[in-house]
Motif scaffolding. Structure first.
Motif, short mmCIF file in Angstrom:
data_model
loop_
_atom_site.label_atom_id
_atom_site.label_comp_id
_atom_site.label_asym_id
_atom_site.label_seq_id
_atom_site.Cartn_x
_atom_site.Cartn_y
_atom_site.Cartn_z
N GLU A 21 0.80 -1.19 0.13
CA GLU A 21 -0.17 -0.11 0.11
C GLU A 21 0.89 1.18 0.04
O GLU A 21 1.86 1.49 0.81
CB GLU A 21 -0.94 -0.03 1.20
CG GLU A 21 -2.05 -1.13 1.15
CD GLU A 21 -3.01 -1.15 2.24
OE1 GLU A 21 -2.91 -0.20 3.06
OE2 GLU A 21 -3.79 -2.24 2.41
N CYS A 22 0.76 2.07 -1.05
CA CYS A 22 1.66 3.25 -1.22
C CYS A 22 1.17 4.39 -0.49
O CYS A 22 -0.01 4.65 -0.22
CB CYS A 22 1.51 3.57 -2.71
SG CYS A 22 2.00 2.19 -3.81
N ASP A 23 2.27 5.22 -0.24
CA ASP A 23 2.35 6.48 0.23
C ASP A 23 3.05 7.50 -0.64
O ASP A 23 4.10 7.20 -0.79
CB ASP A 23 2.39 6.49 1.74
CG ASP A 23 2.33 7.93 2.46
OD1 ASP A 23 1.22 8.47 2.55
OD2 ASP A 23 3.18 8.62 2.84
N ALA A 24 2.60 8.57 -0.95
CA ALA A 24 3.34 9.79 -1.52
C ALA A 24 3.47 10.99 -0.35
O ALA A 24 2.54 11.18 0.15
CB ALA A 24 2.72 10.36 -2.82
N SER A 25 4.58 11.42 -0.44
CA SER A 25 4.91 12.44 0.59
C SER A 25 5.88 13.62 0.32
O SER A 25 6.47 13.29 -0.98
CB SER A 25 5.40 11.78 1.79
OG SER A 25 5.21 12.85 2.86
N GLY A 49 6.84 16.35 13.02
CA GLY A 49 6.12 16.97 11.98
C GLY A 49 4.63 16.93 12.34
O GLY A 49 4.33 17.00 13.60
N ASN A 50 3.67 16.21 11.63
CA ASN A 50 2.33 15.86 11.91
C ASN A 50 2.18 14.71 12.95
O ASN A 50 1.05 14.17 13.37
CB ASN A 50 1.59 15.67 10.95
CG ASN A 50 1.98 14.62 10.01
OD1 ASN A 50 2.82 13.70 10.27
ND2 ASN A 50 1.22 14.56 8.77
N GLY A 51 3.44 14.09 13.45
CA GLY A 51 3.32 12.89 13.98
C GLY A 51 2.96 11.35 13.60
O GLY A 51 2.91 10.53 13.97
N VAL A 52 2.84 11.64 12.32
CA VAL A 52 2.08 10.27 11.28
C VAL A 52 3.33 9.39 11.30
O VAL A 52 3.31 8.22 11.32
CB VAL A 52 1.48 10.85 10.26
CG1 VAL A 52 0.98 9.50 9.41
CG2 VAL A 52 0.09 11.44 10.57
N LEU A 53 4.34 10.10 10.65
CA LEU A 53 5.73 9.15 10.22
C LEU A 53 5.40 8.01 9.36
O LEU A 53 6.00 7.02 9.49
CB LEU A 53 6.52 8.54 11.58
CG LEU A 53 7.19 9.89 12.44
CD1 LEU A 53 7.75 9.16 13.66
CD2 LEU A 53 8.08 10.56 11.93
N ALA A 54 4.53 8.45 8.34
CA ALA A 54 3.78 7.25 7.55
C ALA A 54 5.30 6.76 6.60
O ALA A 54 5.39 5.57 6.21
CB ALA A 54 2.97 7.96 6.52
N SER A 55 5.89 7.79 6.06
CA SER A 55 7.22 7.33 5.19
C SER A 55 8.15 6.68 6.12
O SER A 55 8.60 5.35 5.75
CB SER A 55 7.85 8.53 4.77
OG SER A 55 7.12 9.27 3.81
N ALA A 56 8.53 6.79 7.45
CA ALA A 56 9.39 6.19 8.28
C ALA A 56 8.66 4.84 8.49
O ALA A 56 9.55 3.74 8.52
CB ALA A 56 9.91 6.88 9.41
N GLY A 57 7.43 4.63 8.74
CA GLY A 57 6.96 3.45 9.22
C GLY A 57 6.81 2.48 7.92
O GLY A 57 7.22 1.30 8.23
N ASN A 58 6.85 3.02 6.73
CA ASN A 58 6.87 2.16 5.66
C ASN A 58 8.12 1.75 5.49
O ASN A 58 8.22 0.70 5.16
CB ASN A 58 6.31 3.02 4.55
CG ASN A 58 4.70 3.16 4.39
OD1 ASN A 58 4.09 2.43 5.02
ND2 ASN A 58 4.15 4.24 3.53
#
Length: 175
Positions: A21-25, A49-58
């Motif tokens: 599942e992709c994420d663009a940032s 930043g916003n606390g999501v850390l989606a890229s680092a999590g991925n």
């Protein structure tokens, strides 16, 4: 390529989790915030930043990282860089690469560093890259502008599932 990257103040990122599942940032900082370690290695800081850390999590689940640098203001050309990423603490990466800038962004310390081993890099031609000009940031916040967390909640897309994730209302999908 290293001169081009060292002049850039923004980059678009593409990651995906273990399920694909992709994420663009988007990342931005002072020119050269993406540090060229050598011809096969890049590193950039991850700031709070916003606390999501989606890229680092991925990246922790799937190390494949795509980066797209686009120079909209001068050369009107882009550079795709793809490779394998690894997360490091600030102290750990500095112990390996003492040449990293001491202040990656004025007044901000990185939460993590993303270290990329480059597997491929290629040009994004200038044919459809628009020429943009820099404008100064507004001195005052416009009180009529919604805060970021509420910016997209009144349009055709509505927030659902994960905080900040957008989805199209099902009524809009029926034709």
């Amino acid at each position: 390529m290293s001169d081009f990257i060292s002049r850039q103040s923004m980059v678009f990122l593409a990651t995906s989790d273990s399920r694909g599942e992709c994420d663009a940032s988007f990342r931005a900082g002072p020119p050269g915030f993406v540090h060229v370690i050598d011809e096969h290695t890049l590193a950039y800081p991850e700031f709070r930043g916003n606390g999501v850390l989606a890229s680092a999590g991925n990246i922790s689940e799937n190390p494949h990282l795509g980066m797209l640098f686009v120079d909209f203001t001068h050369d009107r050309v882009g550079l795709h860089v793809n490779g394998r990423a690894r997360l490091y603490t600030d102290a750990d990466l500095r112990s390996l690469h003492r040449e990293l800038p001491s202040e990656a962004a004025p007044g901000r310390g990185p939460e993590l560093w993303v270290h990329l081993t480059v597997e491929e890099a290629y040009i994004h031609c200038s044919k459809y890259i628009p020429h943009l000009t820099r404008s100064p940031s507004p001195a005052l916040h416009d009180p009529a502008r919604p805060k970021d967390a509420h910016y997209f909640t009144n349009g055709c897309l509505k927030v659902s599932g994960t905080e900040g994730a957008l989805s199209r209302p099902s009524a809009d999908l029926e034709d």
